[in-house]
Design a protein around this motif. Sequence first.
Motif, short mmCIF file in Angstrom:
data_model
loop_
_atom_site.label_atom_id
_atom_site.label_comp_id
_atom_site.label_asym_id
_atom_site.label_seq_id
_atom_site.Cartn_x
_atom_site.Cartn_y
_atom_site.Cartn_z
N ALA A 360 41.39 40.06 34.24
CA ALA A 360 42.38 39.43 33.38
C ALA A 360 41.71 38.83 32.14
N ARG A 361 42.34 39.07 30.98
CA ARG A 361 41.86 38.49 29.72
C ARG A 361 43.05 37.92 28.96
N SER A 362 42.84 36.84 28.23
CA SER A 362 43.94 36.20 27.50
C SER A 362 44.28 36.99 26.24
N TYR A 396 48.39 45.57 28.08
CA TYR A 396 49.14 44.32 28.16
C TYR A 396 49.90 44.23 29.47
N SER A 397 49.86 43.05 30.08
CA SER A 397 50.58 42.79 31.33
C SER A 397 51.47 41.57 31.14
N PRO A 398 52.79 41.78 30.96
CA PRO A 398 53.70 40.62 30.84
C PRO A 398 53.68 39.75 32.08
N ASP A 399 53.49 40.36 33.24
CA ASP A 399 53.48 39.60 34.49
C ASP A 399 52.30 38.63 34.53
N GLY A 402 48.94 38.23 29.74
CA GLY A 402 47.76 38.56 28.95
C GLY A 402 47.42 40.03 29.10
N TYR A 403 46.15 40.36 28.96
CA TYR A 403 45.70 41.75 29.07
C TYR A 403 44.92 41.96 30.36
#
Length: 415
Positions: A360-362, A396-399, A402-403
């Motif tokens: 996960a990355r912001s 991109y992951s809305p859940d 972030g990315y």
Amino acid sequence: MLKQVDGRITGKPLVDISLEDVAMLGAVFGTVLGRRALVVSGRDTAPVSRMLKRALTAGLMSVGCDVMDFHEAVSGEISFSMKRFGAKGGFNIHLNPRRPGYITIRLYKAPGYELVGGGLAEVASREKPVPQEAGEVGWVNYAEYMHELYASALVSFVKSDEISAAKLNIVASHGHGASDEVLRRIFTLLELEYTLMSSGRISGETYPFVKEMGKVAASTRAMRADLGVVFNIDASALAVYIGNLGFLLPEEILLAVLTRYPGNSSVVVDKYVSPSIVRYMGEKGYRVRVAESEEKLIELVRRERPVLALNGRGDFITPLFSLGYDALIAFMQLLEALSLQRSEVYGEINTARSMLTPRARSLSEVEAVCNSDTTCVRTLWGFRMLRERTLHTYIYSPDAGGYIEIVEQQREPSS
């Protein structure tokens, strides 16, 4: 002099791209195609695209070419219609979602492949042609029913009865592009329940389409729809959301569609496509060619006619349908696969994910990295960056808010 960006004629309209230059491009392109050649044309909904399309059309007519005008059209319609009507050339003009305020002009040659890189430069660098006499100027005809023809062809390419029987519920965004009319016709023909978003004509959102992806994901969950999909402005790429899986990588969509083809089928990708998934496809028996550049990818598609082709930006080609980028026909094949063998599709996606190591990355972190690196490529769904044979993918992951980052070592290209 018109400039190339990312292998295509791209620039700020009336600054980098003048009306005179566009008219001259039309005349030069028409001379290459030959007098009385039929050329199909399209554009997005932006007024500036309409203006430039008329300039390019005027140039084509001045050297005796006839133009079939589709008004608003996606890139897939241009490639398909060239094959359908026997046109020798085509073009499509649309806003460039990677660069705010820029416009892109795409040129095509028979039987429907796009000119990029060196092939495009060769055409654009030709000497100024001699205009025809007034009586030899070409004609313009308007194809009022192109969307209907194209939508019918898309539906006919797949097992539409099986898709209708599956009664899928779909949330779709046309990304403020010209695919809205086509999507309505497709869903109506298939008798599917659907929600079509992005009703506004023009959007200032650039890649990645974070807001659009977020809206589609939220609506898909709220409506308990089977899937959500976001198309880019010319419908050459798509991002697919499935509730319990999130947004799919383009390679995962490719694997899902390949479940409908024999295991020894040929596939063409470029060097920005996930090397882990390329290796997995090879182990399954698919004959995979990895092209060093987009120009070579298109050349391989023309020469070898694989069942599918995919570049690292997420643009799909289905050569059995047409030779140009077309995410709508890829979407139709995905619907077919989900309708007929959903468990196998899910199995392929889960297998692909087991080979990747996500992190996960912001949003701000990834934007900062990509804004400072010239190798970073913006896509509909995120970013891709190739540094010292290490491929960095950010989807991109809305859940997650972030990315998701995936880092892989690249393999040597096969062409």
